[in-house]
Design a protein around this motif. Structure first.
Motif, PDB file in Angstrom:
ATOM      1  N   THR A   1      85.904  39.147  18.948  1.00 49.37           N
ATOM      2  CA  THR A   1      87.395  38.661  18.765  1.00 49.37           C
ATOM      3  C   THR A   1      87.942  39.058  19.760  1.00 49.37           C
ATOM      4  OG1 THR A   1      87.829  40.644  17.514  1.00 49.37           O
ATOM      5  CG2 THR A   1      87.275  39.052  16.137  1.00 49.37           C
ATOM      6  N   GLN A   2      88.604  37.888  20.382  1.00 47.49           N
ATOM      7  CA  GLN A   2      89.456  38.302  21.682  1.00 47.49           C
ATOM      8  C   GLN A   2      90.645  37.412  21.649  1.00 47.49           C
ATOM      9  OE1 GLN A   2      89.022  40.848  23.689  1.00 47.49           O
ATOM     10  NE2 GLN A   2      90.422  40.496  25.104  1.00 47.49           N
ATOM     11  N   ASP A   3      91.740  37.654  21.895  1.00 50.97           N
ATOM     12  CA  ASP A   3      93.188  36.759  22.030  1.00 50.97           C
ATOM     13  C   ASP A   3      93.603  36.586  23.270  1.00 50.97           C
ATOM     14  OD1 ASP A   3      93.113  36.564  19.104  1.00 50.97           O
ATOM     15  OD2 ASP A   3      94.176  37.979  18.870  1.00 50.97           O
ATOM     16  N   VAL A   4      93.995  35.501  23.631  1.00 51.56           N
ATOM     17  CA  VAL A   4      94.514  35.401  24.754  1.00 51.56           C
ATOM     18  C   VAL A   4      95.576  34.387  25.140  1.00 51.56           C
ATOM     19  CG1 VAL A   4      92.913  33.493  25.824  1.00 51.56           C
ATOM     20  CG2 VAL A   4      93.846  34.774  27.442  1.00 51.56           C
ATOM     21  N   SER A   5      96.599  34.529  25.778  1.00 48.41           N
ATOM     22  CA  SER A   5      97.719  33.596  25.784  1.00 48.41           C
ATOM     23  C   SER A   5      97.649  32.444  26.704  1.00 48.41           C
ATOM     24  CB  SER A   5      99.161  34.319  26.154  1.00 48.41           C
ATOM     25  OG  SER A   5      98.923  34.583  27.791  1.00 48.41           O
TER      26      SER A   5
ATOM     27  N   LYS B   1      87.289  33.338  25.063  1.00 52.49           N
ATOM     28  CA  LYS B   1      85.818  33.918  25.112  1.00 52.49           C
ATOM     29  C   LYS B   1      86.127  35.084  26.152  1.00 52.49           C
ATOM     30  CE  LYS B   1      84.516  30.371  23.035  1.00 52.49           C
ATOM     31  NZ  LYS B   1      84.131  30.165  21.698  1.00 52.49           N
ATOM     32  N   PRO B   2      85.163  36.022  25.845  1.00 56.14           N
ATOM     33  CA  PRO B   2      85.266  37.305  26.353  1.00 56.14           C
ATOM     34  C   PRO B   2      84.261  37.284  27.544  1.00 56.14           C
ATOM     35  CG  PRO B   2      84.033  37.540  24.480  1.00 56.14           C
ATOM     36  CD  PRO B   2      84.589  36.283  24.523  1.00 56.14           C
ATOM     37  N   TYR B   3      84.741  37.864  28.598  1.00 55.31           N
ATOM     38  CA  TYR B   3      83.820  37.949  30.168  1.00 55.31           C
ATOM     39  C   TYR B   3      83.757  39.322  30.569  1.00 55.31           C
ATOM     40  CZ  TYR B   3      84.643  32.919  31.194  1.00 55.31           C
ATOM     41  OH  TYR B   3      84.317  31.687  31.101  1.00 55.31           O
ATOM     42  N   LEU B   4      82.628  39.780  31.167  1.00 54.56           N
ATOM     43  CA  LEU B   4      82.402  40.998  31.760  1.00 54.56           C
ATOM     44  C   LEU B   4      82.325  40.769  33.391  1.00 54.56           C
ATOM     45  CD1 LEU B   4      79.486  42.038  29.275  1.00 54.56           C
ATOM     46  CD2 LEU B   4      81.771  42.904  29.518  1.00 54.56           C
ATOM     47  N   ARG B   5      82.425  41.795  33.977  1.00 53.99           N
ATOM     48  CA  ARG B   5      82.289  41.784  35.228  1.00 53.99           C
ATOM     49  C   ARG B   5      80.809  41.956  35.811  1.00 53.99           C
ATOM     50  NH1 ARG B   5      86.859  45.893  35.056  1.00 53.99           N
ATOM     51  NH2 ARG B   5      88.420  44.942  36.206  1.00 53.99           N
ATOM     52  N   LEU B   6      80.452  41.171  36.786  1.00 52.73           N
ATOM     53  CA  LEU B   6      79.088  40.881  37.234  1.00 52.73           C
ATOM     54  C   LEU B   6      78.572  42.438  37.618  1.00 52.73           C
ATOM     55  CD1 LEU B   6      76.476  39.335  37.990  1.00 52.73           C
ATOM     56  CD2 LEU B   6      77.830  38.717  40.125  1.00 52.73           C
ATOM     57  N   LYS B   7      79.501  43.134  38.218  1.00 52.43           N
ATOM     58  CA  LYS B   7      78.888  44.129  38.708  1.00 52.43           C
ATOM     59  C   LYS B   7      78.597  45.169  37.604  1.00 52.43           C
ATOM     60  CE  LYS B   7      83.638  46.499  39.403  1.00 52.43           C
ATOM     61  NZ  LYS B   7      84.340  46.752  40.502  1.00 52.43           N
TER      62      LYS B   7
ATOM     63  N   LEU C   1      81.133  36.859  34.157  1.00 52.79           N
ATOM     64  CA  LEU C   1      80.333  36.036  33.535  1.00 52.79           C
ATOM     65  C   LEU C   1      80.475  36.345  31.897  1.00 52.79           C
ATOM     66  CD1 LEU C   1      76.859  37.023  35.140  1.00 52.79           C
ATOM     67  CD2 LEU C   1      78.430  35.078  35.787  1.00 52.79           C
ATOM     68  N   PRO C   2      80.481  35.153  31.196  1.00 51.42           N
ATOM     69  CA  PRO C   2      80.593  35.169  29.722  1.00 51.42           C
ATOM     70  C   PRO C   2      79.700  36.340  28.895  1.00 51.42           C
ATOM     71  CG  PRO C   2      79.498  33.231  30.232  1.00 51.42           C
ATOM     72  CD  PRO C   2      79.919  33.865  31.701  1.00 51.42           C
ATOM     73  N   VAL C   3      80.494  36.928  28.115  1.00 53.98           N
ATOM     74  CA  VAL C   3      79.682  37.698  27.399  1.00 53.98           C
ATOM     75  C   VAL C   3      78.336  37.306  26.667  1.00 53.98           C
ATOM     76  CG1 VAL C   3      79.482  39.420  25.089  1.00 53.98           C
ATOM     77  CG2 VAL C   3      81.353  39.471  27.118  1.00 53.98           C
ATOM     78  N   SER C   4      78.477  35.931  26.139  1.00 58.58           N
ATOM     79  CA  SER C   4      77.456  35.128  25.400  1.00 58.58           C
ATOM     80  C   SER C   4      76.284  35.039  26.145  1.00 58.58           C
ATOM     81  CB  SER C   4      78.185  33.877  25.104  1.00 58.58           C
ATOM     82  OG  SER C   4      78.381  33.185  26.310  1.00 58.58           O
TER      83      SER C   4
ATOM     84  N   SER D   1      79.349  44.209  21.663  1.00 60.04           N
ATOM     85  CA  SER D   1      80.397  43.551  20.479  1.00 60.04           C
ATOM     86  C   SER D   1      81.636  43.597  21.256  1.00 60.04           C
ATOM     87  CB  SER D   1      80.298  44.555  19.404  1.00 60.04           C
ATOM     88  OG  SER D   1      80.868  45.877  19.891  1.00 60.04           O
ATOM     89  N   VAL D   2      82.663  42.852  21.049  1.00 64.39           N
ATOM     90  CA  VAL D   2      83.924  42.613  21.631  1.00 64.39           C
ATOM     91  C   VAL D   2      84.997  43.155  20.534  1.00 64.39           C
ATOM     92  CG1 VAL D   2      85.725  41.719  22.866  1.00 64.39           C
ATOM     93  CG2 VAL D   2      83.111  41.374  23.477  1.00 64.39           C
ATOM     94  N   SER D   3      85.789  43.798  20.656  1.00 60.28           N
ATOM     95  CA  SER D   3      86.913  44.317  19.802  1.00 60.28           C
ATOM     96  C   SER D   3      88.175  44.586  20.630  1.00 60.28           C
ATOM     97  CB  SER D   3      86.537  45.297  18.775  1.00 60.28           C
ATOM     98  OG  SER D   3      87.526  45.495  17.609  1.00 60.28           O
ATOM     99  N   GLY D   4      89.105  43.693  20.119  1.00 58.90           N
ATOM    100  CA  GLY D   4      90.503  43.912  20.797  1.00 58.90           C
ATOM    101  C   GLY D   4      90.441  43.743  22.423  1.00 58.90           C
ATOM    102  N   ASN D   5      90.776  44.905  23.209  1.00 57.58           N
ATOM    103  CA  ASN D   5      90.520  44.684  24.673  1.00 57.58           C
ATOM    104  C   ASN D   5      89.316  45.524  25.146  1.00 57.58           C
ATOM    105  OD1 ASN D   5      91.282  47.310  23.994  1.00 57.58           O
ATOM    106  ND2 ASN D   5      92.699  47.649  25.802  1.00 57.58           N
ATOM    107  N   GLN D   6      88.350  45.814  24.204  1.00 59.71           N
ATOM    108  CA  GLN D   6      87.082  46.459  24.747  1.00 59.71           C
ATOM    109  C   GLN D   6      85.905  45.733  24.470  1.00 59.71           C
ATOM    110  OE1 GLN D   6      87.914  50.230  22.322  1.00 59.71           O
ATOM    111  NE2 GLN D   6      87.913  50.997  24.442  1.00 59.71           N
ATOM    112  N   ALA D   7      84.651  46.081  25.166  1.00 57.76           N
ATOM    113  CA  ALA D   7      83.475  45.514  25.037  1.00 57.76           C
ATOM    114  C   ALA D   7      82.536  46.764  24.847  1.00 57.76           C
ATOM    115  CB  ALA D   7      82.963  44.799  26.202  1.00 57.76           C
TER     116      ALA D   7
END
Length: 394
Positions: A44-48, A95-101, A160-163, A174-180
């Motif tokens: 769950t991730q919200d974005v404006s 959609k949640p993303y993670l840094r490649l590094k 890159l997308p978490v998916s 898992s992603v919750s709020g502003n954390q993965a």
């Protein structure tokens, strides 16, 4: 009366001792395993809307909008072997993303990024993963599969997308709020089929290899004009024409926006630009200018934009077809679904071209790219040999 009662009590105690021993390690391990393998919380991730616009590839990204991990630990079961890790997350279209590094640090993969071309490469043992910024398609050893969200380059960072990490690398995130939270398991990275080499094929062998493909426009034959063939000179596109052009002149049929484009074989749709929006003339000129500023080498991600509305289909034998410059796409063509030989893909157009940007009906044609395991089928042949192969196939 005492003996039966004593016997019953003894039997009950025996059952408890034998079948439910509190010190039984196997029993405890079973529960520990169950707790560790519990399904993770839903993403769950919200974005404006403002954040979404900032995430566009050609926009300046406000790094203050990058969410930071806090020190609150998630409600995971404890494990001495694997601990969840909190990561920063950025979102595009919820959609949640993670840094490649972060991915490179936690998985046995090596990353290489060509920021000018917009290409991202990951290698794992004998497997190569290739992605292109803003394009929701992943290439694995020359086979293309759809991505839920495209990779993004923003302010020097690759996201890159978490998916992808979840589905391709089989990692528990898992992603919750502003954390993965990532329960690392490098051993979970699966094996993939090796890329096949067809570079040594003769003209006859290549023609035979591609013989299962049918003509993409009914009644048309491939054009033998030099400018319509793959490898023909161009003033942009890195100076070379990558695919095959199907115009009214040269193909034997009259082509218009009502001309159907059909699937050349049975395959799986990996990309369908239903939501494509045509560029303005000034936007297109800016893209072309970037190529001129880059020693005449048009970046790969800009070439993708210049192809306009596209449908990509993965066929058998490692063959990928890109149907390009389409005016519109059939509603039946959806990413991840199968298409049959002769099924409607869309209609001929001029999207992505100078005429498309001007909004006229000139320059209508189908541009068709054919790759085999991620490489141009034609790259090892002369122009005469390319013409011969295409005449035999189409």
């Amino acid at each position: 009366m005492r003996k039966p009662s004593l016997l019953i009590a003894t039997a009950c105690l025996t059952v408890l001792i034998v079948f439910l021993p509190p010190s039984n390690k196997a029993w405890l391990y079973k529960w520990e395993s169950f707790l560790d393998s519990e399904s993770l919380p839903a993403v769950t991730q919200d974005v404006s809307d403002e954040e979404e616009s900032d995430f566009k590839s050609d926009s300046k990204v406000d790094t203050s909008k990058l969410t930071k991990p806090n020190k609150v630990q998630p409600a995971f079961s404890r494990s001495e072997k694997i601990q969840p890790i909190a990561l920063a997350v950025y979102s595009q279209k919820k959609k949640p993303y993670l840094r490649l590094k972060e991915i490179e640090e936690r998985l046995p993969v090596k990353a290489r990024v060509d920021k000018k071309d917009g290409e991202i490469f990951l290698t794992y043992e004998q497997t190569t993963f290739r992605m292109l910024r803003d394009v929701p398609v992943l290439e694995i050893n020359g086979i293309f599969i759809p991505m839920e969200s495209p990779p993004v380059l923003a302010d020097g960072e690759v996201w890159l997308p978490v998916s992808i990490v979840q589905q391709v690398f089989r990692q528990q995130i898992s992603v919750s709020g502003n954390q993965a939270f990532w329960k690392e398991n490098p051993a979970a990275v699966p094996a993939f089929a090796e890329k096949k080499n067809v570079s040594a094929f003769s003209v006859h062998q290549m023609s035979d290899y591609l013989s299962f493909l049918k003509t993409p426009i009914q009644g048309a034959h491939v054009s033998t004009r030099m400018s319509h063939l793959p490898g023909a000179p161009r003033t942009y596109r890195n100076g070379v024409h990558e695919g095959i052009d199907w115009y009214s002149y040269g193909t034997g049929v009259q082509i218009s926006k009502k001309t159907p484009v059909i699937s050349m074989a049975d395959g799986i749709v990996v990309r369908a630009d239903h939501d494509y929006k045509e560029m303005t003339v000034s936007e297109r000129q800016r893209l072309l200018a970037r190529g001129r500023d880059n020693n005449g080498q048009t970046p790969a991600y800009i070439l993708d934009k210049l192809r306009g509305r596209s449908v990509w289909v993965q066929y058998d034998k490692g063959v990928l077809a890109r149907y390009v410059h389409l005016d519109r796409i059939s509603k039946e063509v959806k990413v991840g679904q199968k298409v049959k030989t002769g099924q409607l893909i869309g209609y001929v157009g001029n999207s992505g071209t100078s005429d498309g940007a001007k909004g006229n009906n000139r320059g209508l044609h189908l541009h068709l790219d054919i790759l085999i395991y991620g490489d141009w089928f034609w790259k090892n042949y002369s122009m005469a040999e390319r013409r011969e192969i295409l005449e035999q196939v189409f």
